[in-house]
Design an enzyme around this catalytic site. Structure first.
Site: not given
Length: 403
Positions: A218, A319
């Site tokens: 991320e 995720e």
């Protein structure tokens, strides 16, 4: 240090080919009406094991003497190195156990994604200005061995980068006011982490089912050199290390990058067409501003979800969860403690599974949390609550995605 091919072969199965289907690592899984493929990744993240996020493990953090601290960095600064090392080593020793991995298997899971920080390789840390716990590698080695003993596939994820790749995010290991990662000298420290871990994976039999390494979790958007400099060089450095240990092409690690959908650029621009590459998409509808936040919208969105644009395949949804928009979490429509809501969450779990298994599979965030009766972030707790079935193959019949 370089390892000869003979020394690698002596480790038996320490080095393998690296997407599970290439070795039928999991055994054939029953086909379903949403996918005819076998060997789908069905996994969980081990969140807050090697990088504690206080929001999801507040009791654990407090028991370590870190109550009120925003991140591992802050806790270590408060406790001091010696006391901090002791607190974190106790945490690593007890937070995820062999029984957890046994339970994962019982729940039909075959993969763990392990978020770690660059400080796992201790000589990447600036000892005069950075504060992180030491001694984690032996616990990572142990975990990898436990996973290998159970034929669980392991994705090793650089979750916390030097300088932090996102501001004000404890998942980076520090609550940094700005993202300090995006400089060539910080990239060099990340390359070192990736190279040391690559060498360790190929030289230590405990990692015999560790087949994928994610170069960065991320990253903040709007840093063009992330793609042109960091991603391109990270790929080259990992392959360079594998060449140094005489790793044959068929045994190379799969190198994973956040996909184009993350919004920080398209890794395929520099690694597209190269061998043994995979992509990672994180799909949290709770933060999707383009949809209506209702039960019907969540189901419809998941039923129609697709991935892999921009040449970003194979792809894993690395995720996701059952969490919904913050403002709606405790409303009667979504309250997890209202029994009548459980059927929606079960169907939504199944709808997401069917979407993500159109690609290579999925890894839920996370295995365990400390959020009381709210099981939406915890796969283990959701199974125990009867929301997620113990057999993921049931998703095909539960999703009811038509059209």
């Amino acid at each position: 240090m370089k390892f000869s091919l003979l020394s690698l072969l002596a480790l038996g199965t320490a080095v393998q080919a690296w997407l599970p289907h290439e070795r039928n690592l999991f055994g054939e899984q029953p086909s379903s009406r949403f996918s005819s493929s076998y060997n789908k990744i069905r996994g969980v993240n081990l969140g807050s094991l090697f990088i504690i996020e206080p929001w999801m493990a507040s009791q654990e953090f407090a028991s370590m003497g870190c109550g009120g601290q925003k991140s591992e960095f802050d806790c270590m600064l408060s406790l001091g190195q010696e006391a901090g090392n002791a607190a974190f080593q106790k945490h690593w020793d007890t937070y995820i156990t062999e029984q957890d991995l046994n339970t994962m298997q019982q729940y039909g899971l075959n993969t763990i994604r392990v978020p770690v920080g660059y400080w796992m390789v201790e000589d990447t840390v600036y000892q005069d200005s950075e504060h992180f716990p030491k001694g984690g590698l032996k616990y990572l080695d142990r975990l990898a061995g436990w996973a290998a003993d159970r034929n669980l596939y392991v994705v090793l994820d650089l979750h916390g980068a030097p300088g932090a790749q996102e501001p004000n995010q404890p998942f980076t290991g520090q609550y940094a006011p700005s993202a300090g990662f995006f400089h060539s000298w910080q990239y060099e420290r990340a390359y070192k982490f990736l190279q040391v871990m690559t060498q360790r994976i190929h030289s230590n039999a405990a990692y015999r089912t560790t087949g994928m390494i994610e170069v960065l979790n991320e990253p903040e958007r709007n840093h063009p050199d992330l793609i042109t400099e960091f991603y391109a060089t990270a790929y080259a450095k990992i392959r360079e290390t594998e060449a140094q240990v005489n790793c044959p092409a068929e045994s190379q690690l799969t190198i994973q990058f956040m996909d184009q959908g993350w919004g920080a650029g398209n890794p395929a621009d520099v690694v597209g067409g190269k061998p043994n590459v995979a992509y990672d998409n994180h799909r949290y509808l709770k933060w999707d501003t383009s949809i209506e936040h209702s039960k019907s919208s969540y189901l419809a969105t998941s039923c129609s979800d697709s991935f892999g644009y921009g040449g970003n395949t194979p792809l894993i949804v690395g995720e996701w969860s059952l969490a919904i928009k913050d403002e709606l979490e405790s409303t009667p429509e979504f309250d997890p403690n209202v029994e009548s809501n459980k059927a929606f969450y079960t169907q939504w779990w199944a709808a997401q599974v069917q979407a993500y298994e159109k690609q290579l599979g999925w890894v839920y965030w996370s295995w365990k949390t400390q959020l009381g009766n709210d099981w939406r972030w915890s796969y283990k707790q959701a199974v125990e609550a009867g929301v997620i079935p113990k057999d993921p193959n049931q998703a095909a019949g539960i999703a009811r995605c038509y059209g």
